[in-house]
Write a protein that holds these residues in place. Structure first.
Motif, PDB file in Angstrom:
ATOM      1  N   LEU A 186       0.992  -1.325   0.113  1.00 57.61           N
ATOM      2  CA  LEU A 186       0.036  -0.037   0.006  1.00 57.61           C
ATOM      3  C   LEU A 186       0.907   1.158   0.093  1.00 57.61           C
ATOM      4  CD1 LEU A 186      -2.893  -1.101   2.406  1.00 57.61           C
ATOM      5  CD2 LEU A 186      -2.889  -1.056   0.008  1.00 57.61           C
ATOM      6  N   GLN A 187       2.173   1.138  -0.212  1.00 56.28           N
ATOM      7  CA  GLN A 187       3.165   2.322  -0.270  1.00 56.28           C
ATOM      8  C   GLN A 187       3.747   2.154  -1.639  1.00 56.28           C
ATOM      9  OE1 GLN A 187       6.504   2.237   2.179  1.00 56.28           O
ATOM     10  NE2 GLN A 187       5.221   0.964   3.523  1.00 56.28           N
ATOM     11  N   PRO A 188       4.211   3.181  -2.527  1.00 54.68           N
ATOM     12  CA  PRO A 188       5.059   3.165  -3.406  1.00 54.68           C
ATOM     13  C   PRO A 188       6.395   2.853  -3.071  1.00 54.68           C
ATOM     14  CG  PRO A 188       4.773   5.651  -2.639  1.00 54.68           C
ATOM     15  CD  PRO A 188       3.915   4.564  -1.669  1.00 54.68           C
ATOM     16  N   GLN A 189       7.180   2.180  -4.179  1.00 53.60           N
ATOM     17  CA  GLN A 189       8.315   1.454  -3.937  1.00 53.60           C
ATOM     18  C   GLN A 189       9.323   2.611  -4.569  1.00 53.60           C
ATOM     19  OE1 GLN A 189       8.661  -1.187  -1.995  1.00 53.60           O
ATOM     20  NE2 GLN A 189       6.127  -1.061  -1.772  1.00 53.60           N
ATOM     21  N   PHE A 227      -3.886   4.583 -10.418  1.00 52.90           N
ATOM     22  CA  PHE A 227      -3.775   5.136  -8.886  1.00 52.90           C
ATOM     23  C   PHE A 227      -2.805   5.983  -8.960  1.00 52.90           C
ATOM     24  CE2 PHE A 227      -5.497   0.845  -8.782  1.00 52.90           C
ATOM     25  CZ  PHE A 227      -6.926   0.958  -8.438  1.00 52.90           C
ATOM     26  N   LEU A 228      -2.768   6.840  -7.797  1.00 50.77           N
ATOM     27  CA  LEU A 228      -1.712   7.857  -7.394  1.00 50.77           C
ATOM     28  C   LEU A 228      -0.376   7.603  -7.970  1.00 50.77           C
ATOM     29  CD1 LEU A 228      -3.615   9.583  -4.415  1.00 50.77           C
ATOM     30  CD2 LEU A 228      -3.178  10.584  -6.701  1.00 50.77           C
ATOM     31  N   PHE A 229       0.014   6.540  -7.453  1.00 45.93           N
ATOM     32  CA  PHE A 229       1.413   5.775  -7.728  1.00 45.93           C
ATOM     33  C   PHE A 229       1.614   4.899  -8.516  1.00 45.93           C
ATOM     34  CE2 PHE A 229       1.337   7.984  -3.355  1.00 45.93           C
ATOM     35  CZ  PHE A 229       2.498   8.902  -3.629  1.00 45.93           C
ATOM     36  N   GLY A 230       0.540   4.697  -9.317  1.00 47.36           N
ATOM     37  CA  GLY A 230       1.005   3.539 -10.322  1.00 47.36           C
ATOM     38  C   GLY A 230      -0.278   2.496 -10.659  1.00 47.36           C
ATOM     39  N   SER A 231      -0.042   1.407 -10.471  1.00 46.69           N
ATOM     40  CA  SER A 231      -0.970   0.367 -10.998  1.00 46.69           C
ATOM     41  C   SER A 231      -1.574  -0.346  -9.848  1.00 46.69           C
ATOM     42  CB  SER A 231      -0.448  -0.867 -11.977  1.00 46.69           C
ATOM     43  OG  SER A 231       0.604  -1.492 -11.154  1.00 46.69           O
TER      44      SER A 231
END
Ligand SMILES: N[C@@H](CCC(=O)N[C@@H](CS)C(=O)NCC(=O)O)C(=O)O
Length: 195
Positions: A80-83, A141-145
């Motif tokens: 649930l967090q970007p990498q 979504f905000l940070f990607g897929s």
């Protein structure tokens, strides 16, 4: 864990994120008019700040503030967090933007006695800020897929935009529909009596 929430309030974002994370918790409704919990307790004795969200952690500590709670949930469920190297700060940057620039931007809509002019100004500002965020979205979504805790927060802001007829970019209408179709979102809405 216990999440204290009010139906459709910003705490819905935390409620969604907890389900997205697959965490086990009880959700306790708070009446924000009387500051009483659904089981008859004075909410002020639980959270002296008097507002939702408030999350009782597994160790019994009380955690408040959307940015802190959503960050805590993201630490429990890394999907649930970007990498990436600066991802943690990008997440905080986005949560802070939603909290301080969008969430708080709705204040005139919740403040009795606000004038139509104040609401119109707030509405324009929120539209601008949502448009900026939509332009930065990396994919679905905000940070990607993959959905992140920030998407759960933004989704609630979009439900408020709909309620108060605040214009949002077309891409965010489709995004809100995508979010609404997610099992975690459906479940949180149902549990808050908003299904
Ligand atoms: N700074 C807090 C603000 C939370 C907040 O605005 N909560 C609202 C619902 S969305 C609330 O409980 N308002 C009732 C009150 O302040 O009495 C956070 O970001 O978590």
């Amino acid at each position: 864990m216990i999440l204290y929430y009010a139906p459709g309030a910003c705490s819905l974002g935390d409620h969604i994120a907890l389900h997205e994370a697959g965490l086990t918790f009880d959700a306790v409704k708070v009446d924000l008019q009387t500051h009483t919990t659904e089981d008859g307790r004075d909410f002020g004795t639980i959270n002296p700040k008097g507002y939702v969200p408030a999350l009782v952690l597994p160790n019994g500590e009380l955690l408040t503030e959307n940015i802190a709670i959503l960050s805590w949930i993201a630490d429990k469920a890394s999907s649930l967090q970007p990498q990436g190297e600066t991802a943690r700060y990008r997440l905080l940057e986005t949560l802070a933007y939603i909290s301080t620039e969008i969430h708080k931007g709705f204040k005139p809509f919740f403040t009795p006695g606000s004038t139509d002019a104040q609401k119109a100004k707030a509405s324009d500002t929120i539209t601008q800020r949502m448009t900026l965020l939509a332009g930065q979205a990396k994919d679905q979504f905000l940070f990607g897929s993959k959905v992140s805790v920030a998407d759960a927060y933004l989704f609630v802001m979009l439900t408020w935009a709909k309620k108060f007829a605040v214009k949002i970019p077309e891409s965010l209408s489709a995004y809100a529909d995508r979010m609404r179709a997610r099992p975690a979102v459906k479940l949180a809405l149902e549990e808050e009596g908003l299904g």
